[in-house]
Design an enzyme around this catalytic site. Structure first.
Site, PDB file in Angstrom:
ATOM      1  N   TYR A   9      49.225  29.173 211.131  1.00  0.00           N
ATOM      2  CA  TYR A   9      50.059  28.151 210.395  1.00  0.00           C
ATOM      3  C   TYR A   9      50.438  27.121 211.418  1.00  0.00           C
ATOM      4  O   TYR A   9      50.560  26.142 211.497  1.00  0.00           O
ATOM      5  CB  TYR A   9      50.930  28.768 209.579  1.00  0.00           C
ATOM      6  CG  TYR A   9      51.472  27.621 208.316  1.00  0.00           C
ATOM      7  CD1 TYR A   9      50.852  26.561 207.633  1.00  0.00           C
ATOM      8  CD2 TYR A   9      53.094  27.426 208.362  1.00  0.00           C
ATOM      9  CE1 TYR A   9      51.225  25.691 206.840  1.00  0.00           C
ATOM     10  CE2 TYR A   9      53.456  26.483 207.476  1.00  0.00           C
ATOM     11  CZ  TYR A   9      52.459  25.600 206.787  1.00  0.00           C
ATOM     12  OH  TYR A   9      53.359  24.572 205.918  1.00  0.00           O
ATOM     13  N   LEU A  67      47.660  16.354 202.728  1.00  0.00           N
ATOM     14  CA  LEU A  67      48.456  17.428 202.589  1.00  0.00           C
ATOM     15  C   LEU A  67      47.672  18.895 202.481  1.00  0.00           C
ATOM     16  O   LEU A  67      48.470  19.824 202.538  1.00  0.00           O
ATOM     17  CB  LEU A  67      49.160  17.537 201.249  1.00  0.00           C
ATOM     18  CG  LEU A  67      50.488  16.283 200.933  1.00  0.00           C
ATOM     19  CD1 LEU A  67      49.890  14.799 201.137  1.00  0.00           C
ATOM     20  CD2 LEU A  67      50.841  16.500 199.611  1.00  0.00           C
ATOM     21  N   PHE A  73      51.321  22.080 194.975  1.00  0.00           N
ATOM     22  CA  PHE A  73      52.397  21.848 194.449  1.00  0.00           C
ATOM     23  C   PHE A  73      52.827  20.360 194.775  1.00  0.00           C
ATOM     24  O   PHE A  73      53.114  19.696 194.040  1.00  0.00           O
ATOM     25  CB  PHE A  73      53.058  22.925 195.046  1.00  0.00           C
ATOM     26  CG  PHE A  73      54.670  22.745 195.025  1.00  0.00           C
ATOM     27  CD1 PHE A  73      55.393  22.321 194.002  1.00  0.00           C
ATOM     28  CD2 PHE A  73      55.334  22.904 196.428  1.00  0.00           C
ATOM     29  CE1 PHE A  73      56.781  22.072 193.925  1.00  0.00           C
ATOM     30  CE2 PHE A  73      56.837  22.726 196.298  1.00  0.00           C
ATOM     31  CZ  PHE A  73      57.633  22.312 195.182  1.00  0.00           C
TER      32      PHE A  73
END
Ligand SMILES: NC(=O)c1ccc[n+]([C@@H]2O[C@H](COP(=O)([O-])OP(=O)(O)OC[C@H]3O[C@@H](n4cnc5c(N)ncnc54)[C@H](O)[C@@H]3O)[C@@H](O)[C@H]2O)c1
Length: 311
Positions: free
Chosen positions: A141, A69, A7
């Site tokens: 995460y 990213l 995205f």
């Protein structure tokens, strides 16, 4: 750039190419989609390589900047792939730092507001060290990003790599995955199908949403800055999840009600970036208001012929 088919990565590719840069885009498609980069095929300044950055990456020719990213980024994705998440944050980050070191290039890490965990300080400022549960379900995460920040600083201190760290807060816009469990696509999807919109908890928890064009602008500025410590990038306009759901109901015209389900474990209750540093160091602040951003996002999902997330 790693994570280029995702995205945010795809929007940052657009921005780099618009500024006249050449881009080598790398992605293994674990969550990214071909279609996010479709419009760039045939652009002579754009090259794509399918690659898992947990494997060392060799790049011929000069490299001015490495933008890292690649990550599993939504709760649904990292709950499904916790080990890959830790791996891309650790080994993947180190491999991308190596590319920067070997080419004497700049390096940008896209870290996250999740480094602050369930914050005891509000709004979150970069000097706050966070309140992360290291063994909870989200730790794959949060801790992978905290490690990624640590090794990024180590490469700066040991090897003198010109590193930058962006702590990104909730971002939304076209090319998000429809079914990644994040609140913006989830609400829009339900609203467009006239289904009840699912709120977790009582909906009083707050979030702040930044439109992706604003975020890409912040990342672009940060990638060329001399700031070595983390910089928050996000939109400080905070609202409750219920208020947010109401906005989407109004913009889509749905009359479907809200339904309430239990709050997931370790879900942060408040999330709002303090962006004074970004304003000061980068001359950056978000420009796109929520209504404009949501309209563009809703239009994107309305025109989507099949779910994003699979190639
Ligand atoms: N979207 C947000 O609100 C948000 C908030 C905070 C931080 N971030 C960070 O921004 C970055 C981009 O997020 P996004 O929202 O675009 O997510 P995304 O899932 O759309 O994009 C991530 C991309 O990384 C790729 N990837 C994952 N593991 C890889 C690997 N081992 N090798 C190569 N490619 C790999 C995926 O296929 C995907 O295309 C991530 O680092 C994320 O942690 C995003």
């Amino acid at each position: 750039m790693s994570g280029a088919a995702g995205f945010i990565g795809s929007h940052l590719c657009d921005r780099l190419l618009a500024e006249g840069h050449s881009v080598l885009a790398v992605d293994n498609f674990i969550t990214g989609a071909d279609r996010n980069l479709e419009h760039l095929r045939g652009n002579p300044a754009f090259t794509f390589r399918e690659w898992d950055v947990c494997q060392p990456l060799e790049v011929d020719g000069p490299v001015d900047g490495v933008l890292h990213l690649a990550s599993l980024a939504s709760p649904k994705d990292y709950f499904k792939h916790p080990i890959e998440t830790l791996e891309v944050g650790s080994t993947g980050t180190r491999n991308m730092l190596e590319v920067a070191r070997q080419h004497n290039a700049r390096f940008l890490l896209t870290s996250t507001s999740e480094c602050y965990g369930d914050p005891m300080v509000h709004p979150q400022v970069e000097t706050y060290w966070g309140n992360v549960n290291p063994v909870g379900p989200r730790s794959c995460y949060d801790e992978s990003k905290r490690y990624a920040e640590a090794i990024t600083m180590a490469y700066h201190r040991v090897h003198g790599v010109r590193t930058n760290i962006a702590r990104i807060f909730n971002t939304y816009g076209p090319r998000m995955q429809l079914h990644d469990g994040r609140v913006v696509p989830a609400f829009i999807d339900q609203a467009l199908r006239d289904q009840p919109m699912t709120v977790y908890g009582d909906g009083s928890q707050t979030r702040s949403f930044c439109y992706v064009d604003d975020l890409a602008d912040g990342l672009y500025r940060l990638a060329f800055s001399e700031e070595r410590y983390p910089v928050n990038l996000g939109n400080p306009a905070e609202m409750t999840i219920c208020e947010f759901a109401e906005r989407i109901r109004r913009l889509t015209g749905t009359t479907a009600p809200l339904t309430f389900e239990p709050l997931p474990e370790d879900d942060p209750k408040q999330r709002q970036p303090q962006i004074d540093k970004a304003k000061r160091v980068l001359g950056w602040s978000p420009k796109v208001d929520l209504e404009t951003g949501l309209r563009a996002t809703i239009e994107y999902f309305q025109n989507l012929d099949a779910p994003v997330g699979a190639r």
